[in-house]
Design a protein around this motif. Structure first.
Motif, mmCIF file in Angstrom:
data_model
loop_
_atom_site.group_PDB
_atom_site.id
_atom_site.type_symbol
_atom_site.label_atom_id
_atom_site.label_comp_id
_atom_site.label_asym_id
_atom_site.label_seq_id
_atom_site.Cartn_x
_atom_site.Cartn_y
_atom_site.Cartn_z
ATOM 1 N N SER A 1 -33.646 25.309 -20.192
ATOM 2 C CA SER A 1 -33.444 26.654 -20.720
ATOM 3 C C SER A 1 -31.974 26.892 -21.051
ATOM 4 O O SER A 1 -31.651 27.410 -22.125
ATOM 5 C CB SER A 1 -33.934 27.695 -19.716
ATOM 6 O OG SER A 1 -33.670 28.996 -20.178
ATOM 7 N N GLY B 1 -30.500 27.318 -24.697
ATOM 8 C CA GLY B 1 -29.841 28.594 -24.944
ATOM 9 C C GLY B 1 -28.482 28.399 -25.591
ATOM 10 O O GLY B 1 -28.098 29.133 -26.506
ATOM 11 N N VAL C 1 -36.135 30.740 -24.086
ATOM 12 C CA VAL C 1 -36.864 31.867 -23.483
ATOM 13 C C VAL C 1 -38.107 31.365 -22.738
ATOM 14 O O VAL C 1 -38.346 31.756 -21.583
ATOM 15 C CB VAL C 1 -37.238 32.903 -24.566
ATOM 16 C CG1 VAL C 1 -38.243 33.904 -24.046
ATOM 17 C CG2 VAL C 1 -35.987 33.603 -25.064
ATOM 18 N N GLY D 1 -37.101 29.307 -19.711
ATOM 19 C CA GLY D 1 -36.465 30.183 -18.726
ATOM 20 C C GLY D 1 -37.482 30.937 -17.903
ATOM 21 O O GLY D 1 -37.363 31.041 -16.673
ATOM 22 N N HIS D 2 -38.515 31.446 -18.564
ATOM 23 C CA HIS D 2 -39.570 32.147 -17.828
ATOM 24 C C HIS D 2 -40.376 31.181 -16.956
ATOM 25 O O HIS D 2 -40.752 31.526 -15.830
ATOM 26 C CB HIS D 2 -40.488 32.909 -18.788
ATOM 27 C CG HIS D 2 -39.870 34.168 -19.311
ATOM 28 N ND1 HIS D 2 -39.598 35.257 -18.518
ATOM 29 C CD2 HIS D 2 -39.451 34.504 -20.557
ATOM 30 C CE1 HIS D 2 -39.058 36.213 -19.245
ATOM 31 N NE2 HIS D 2 -38.942 35.774 -20.485
ATOM 32 N N ARG E 1 -38.197 30.469 -13.886
ATOM 33 C CA ARG E 1 -38.149 31.574 -12.923
ATOM 34 C C ARG E 1 -39.431 31.641 -12.112
ATOM 35 O O ARG E 1 -39.401 31.900 -10.907
ATOM 36 C CB ARG E 1 -37.920 32.913 -13.649
ATOM 37 C CG ARG E 1 -36.640 32.934 -14.420
ATOM 38 C CD ARG E 1 -35.504 33.784 -14.031
ATOM 39 N NE ARG E 1 -35.493 34.535 -12.850
ATOM 40 C CZ ARG E 1 -35.316 35.853 -12.814
ATOM 41 N NH1 ARG E 1 -35.216 36.548 -13.915
ATOM 42 N NH2 ARG E 1 -35.240 36.464 -11.660
ATOM 43 N N VAL F 1 -31.649 32.286 -15.785
ATOM 44 C CA VAL F 1 -31.265 33.609 -16.286
ATOM 45 C C VAL F 1 -30.261 33.468 -17.428
ATOM 46 O O VAL F 1 -30.361 34.162 -18.443
ATOM 47 C CB VAL F 1 -30.703 34.487 -15.146
ATOM 48 C CG1 VAL F 1 -30.065 35.749 -15.696
ATOM 49 C CG2 VAL F 1 -31.797 34.835 -14.156
ATOM 50 N N LEU G 1 -32.167 32.443 -20.436
ATOM 51 C CA LEU G 1 -32.928 33.583 -20.950
ATOM 52 C C LEU G 1 -32.029 34.549 -21.725
ATOM 53 O O LEU G 1 -32.396 35.005 -22.817
ATOM 54 C CB LEU G 1 -33.613 34.326 -19.805
ATOM 55 C CG LEU G 1 -34.887 33.699 -19.272
ATOM 56 C CD1 LEU G 1 -35.298 34.374 -17.959
ATOM 57 C CD2 LEU G 1 -35.997 33.823 -20.294
ATOM 58 N N TRP H 1 -32.717 35.139 -25.624
ATOM 59 C CA TRP H 1 -33.128 36.461 -26.109
ATOM 60 C C TRP H 1 -32.064 37.061 -27.015
ATOM 61 O O TRP H 1 -32.385 37.701 -28.025
ATOM 62 C CB TRP H 1 -33.422 37.414 -24.952
ATOM 63 C CG TRP H 1 -34.782 37.268 -24.373
ATOM 64 C CD1 TRP H 1 -35.105 36.912 -23.098
ATOM 65 C CD2 TRP H 1 -36.047 37.478 -25.041
ATOM 66 N NE1 TRP H 1 -36.466 36.883 -22.947
ATOM 67 C CE2 TRP H 1 -37.071 37.229 -24.115
ATOM 68 C CE3 TRP H 1 -36.386 37.847 -26.336
ATOM 69 C CZ2 TRP H 1 -38.417 37.340 -24.445
ATOM 70 C CZ3 TRP H 1 -37.725 37.954 -26.668
ATOM 71 C CH2 TRP H 1 -38.726 37.708 -25.722
#
Length: 94
Positions: free
Chosen positions: A15, A19, A35, A38-39, A42, A59, A62, A66
């Motif tokens: 992630s 990113g 994204v 990342g989810h 988590r 995070v 993410l 985003w």
């Protein structure tokens, strides 16, 4: 008591990497991958109950993903509004 050190989530690292790449090499694809992974990271960290680490990496990925997607959507909107306005003006003058 010998407790093993928590391992870092691979999805969190992916992630963060995507990113960062989303801002330099892979604008939309990198943002989407950042994204999604990342989810996933988590969720993996939450379910790991202390055995999986890397929440800060997830995070960061993410946020970068985003933000990249938001900037891309805003850029497309500005592009469409600008050229749509020009088309409307040219239509009105004829």
């Amino acid at each position: 008591m010998n407790t093993p050190a928590p391992r870092t989530s691979t999805a969190a690292v992916i992630s963060l990497v995507f990113g960062i790449l989303s801002w330099f090499a892979l604008p939309l694809v990198g943002g989407v991958v950042a994204v999604v992974t990342g989810h996933v990271a988590r969720g993996e960290i939450r379910r790991g109950a202390g055995t999986v680490d890397g929440d800060a990496l997830a995070v960061a990925g993410l946020v970068l993903g985003w933000t990249n997607l938001l900037v891309a959507v805003l850029a497309v909107m500005v592009f469409l509004m600008f050229f749509g306005g020009l088309a409307w003006l040219s239509w009105m003058t004829h």
